[in-house]
Design an enzyme around this catalytic site. Structure first.
Site, PDB file in Angstrom:
ATOM      1  N   GLU A 275      -5.962   6.036  -7.309  1.00  0.00           N
ATOM      2  CA  GLU A 275      -4.604   5.704  -7.768  1.00  0.00           C
ATOM      3  C   GLU A 275      -3.789   7.058  -7.828  1.00  0.00           C
ATOM      4  O   GLU A 275      -2.834   7.011  -7.332  1.00  0.00           O
ATOM      5  CB  GLU A 275      -4.520   4.690  -8.968  1.00  0.00           C
ATOM      6  CG  GLU A 275      -3.170   4.713  -9.346  1.00  0.00           C
ATOM      7  CD  GLU A 275      -2.983   4.570 -11.036  1.00  0.00           C
ATOM      8  OE1 GLU A 275      -1.734   4.516 -11.333  1.00  0.00           O
ATOM      9  OE2 GLU A 275      -4.051   4.288 -11.628  1.00  0.00           O
TER      10      GLU A 275
ATOM     11  N   ASP B 249      -0.632   7.798  -5.499  1.00  0.00           N
ATOM     12  CA  ASP B 249       0.819   8.221  -6.283  1.00  0.00           C
ATOM     13  C   ASP B 249       1.468   9.121  -5.495  1.00  0.00           C
ATOM     14  O   ASP B 249       2.569   9.103  -5.136  1.00  0.00           O
ATOM     15  CB  ASP B 249       0.955   8.057  -7.627  1.00  0.00           C
ATOM     16  CG  ASP B 249       1.948   8.512  -8.369  1.00  0.00           C
ATOM     17  OD1 ASP B 249       2.963   7.850  -8.092  1.00  0.00           O
ATOM     18  OD2 ASP B 249       1.989   9.448  -9.088  1.00  0.00           O
TER      19      ASP B 249
ATOM     20  N   ASP C 123      -0.750  -0.249  -9.789  1.00  0.00           N
ATOM     21  CA  ASP C 123      -1.758   0.487  -9.767  1.00  0.00           C
ATOM     22  C   ASP C 123      -2.793   0.292  -8.045  1.00  0.00           C
ATOM     23  O   ASP C 123      -3.293   1.291  -7.519  1.00  0.00           O
ATOM     24  CB  ASP C 123      -2.802   0.214 -10.882  1.00  0.00           C
ATOM     25  CG  ASP C 123      -2.041   1.107 -12.201  1.00  0.00           C
ATOM     26  OD1 ASP C 123      -1.053   1.717 -11.759  1.00  0.00           O
ATOM     27  OD2 ASP C 123      -2.543   0.861 -13.171  1.00  0.00           O
TER      28      ASP C 123
ATOM     29  N   GLU D 100      -1.099   1.839  -5.309  1.00  0.00           N
ATOM     30  CA  GLU D 100      -1.246   3.134  -4.975  1.00  0.00           C
ATOM     31  C   GLU D 100      -2.713   3.484  -4.820  1.00  0.00           C
ATOM     32  O   GLU D 100      -2.832   4.360  -3.898  1.00  0.00           O
ATOM     33  CB  GLU D 100      -0.664   3.764  -6.363  1.00  0.00           C
ATOM     34  CG  GLU D 100       0.924   3.532  -6.795  1.00  0.00           C
ATOM     35  CD  GLU D 100       1.000   4.139  -8.305  1.00  0.00           C
ATOM     36  OE1 GLU D 100       2.050   4.634  -8.320  1.00  0.00           O
ATOM     37  OE2 GLU D 100       0.160   3.990  -9.034  1.00  0.00           O
TER      38      GLU D 100
END
Length: 232
Positions: A48, A52, A121, A124
């Site tokens: 994650e 991101d 989450d 990502e």
């Protein structure tokens, strides 16, 4: 569940993971790992973190190129609207990612599968896994399908003023002449009302009212966008 996810991604997006373990990690929450201590599982947090950063970069690059006249402050606001929990959780839901998350029993009972923060989450982490498995091009193809069309649907209009959105919407296929003409000015000194008409290549599209000429132009642009998107 991961096998079903692989089949779904292949059928829906043409994505075939070379390393299914990355995909499994991206869709596994810590609670599931804790309930299966002997399976040597990993959960999504590290991937994650990468996803991101990848999304921040790709979205930044895309809007930088798409909006060449937009100043830094407006680019920042637009990116913030696109790269946020609310947007990512909606994308995850749209992609049906919620159906494939591996959760512990307690989290399942607590309704975590529909929790916006978890869905964000997972979106990502999926991007991070896709980037690790297949690289930049695969990620770009996916977000061009899932994220960028939302700009044309008005998802992020609140982050960019309506006049800018209308100009970008109309000029994708070449230059057009957009003009805002003041139709009337009324009201009182303390409560003025301006009415503006927006025309495109000389054709009347919409009108708008506001407490100033600028506000009326924004309203006219907003109404024009709504009308043009309905007609599309």
């Amino acid at each position: 569940m991961i096998t079903q996810l692989q089949d779904y991604l292949a059928k829906t997006y043409g994505i075939h993971f070379n390393n299914p373990a990355l995909l499994a990690e991206a869709f596994t929450q810590a609670s599931y790992v804790n309930e299966h201590p002997h399976e040597n599982l990993k959960y999504y947090e590290r991937i994650e973190f990468l996803g991101d950063a990848v999304l921040q970069l790709f979205v930044s690059e895309y809007i930088y190129r798409r909006y060449p006249e937009l100043p830094q402050g407006k680019l920042t606001r637009l990116r913030a609207a696109m790269v946020c929990e609310d947007s990512f959780s909606k994308f995850a839901k749209e992609c049906h990612f919620d159906q494939y998350i591996r959760l512990g029993k307690g989290e399942e009972m607590a309704g975590a599968r529909n929790r916006a923060s978890l869905l964000c989450d997972i979106f990502e982490s999926f991007i991070g896994a896709l980037y690790l498995d297949q690289g930049r091009q695969a990620v770009e193809q996916f977000i061009q399908t899932v994220i960028f069309p939302k700009l044309d649907l008005g998802w992020f209009d609140h982050a960019v003023d309506a006049k800018t959105s209308l100009q970008e919407f109309l000029q994708r296929n070449g230059d057009v002449a957009i003009e805002y003409d003041l139709l009337s000015e009324g009201g009182t000194e303390n409560d003025p009302v301006f009415e503006v008409e927006v025309t495109v290549d000389g054709k009347k599209v919409a009108t708008g009212q506001g407490s100033s000429k600028k506000h009326a132009e924004m309203e006219a642009a907003k109404h024009a966008l709504e009308k043009l998107r309905m007609d599309k």
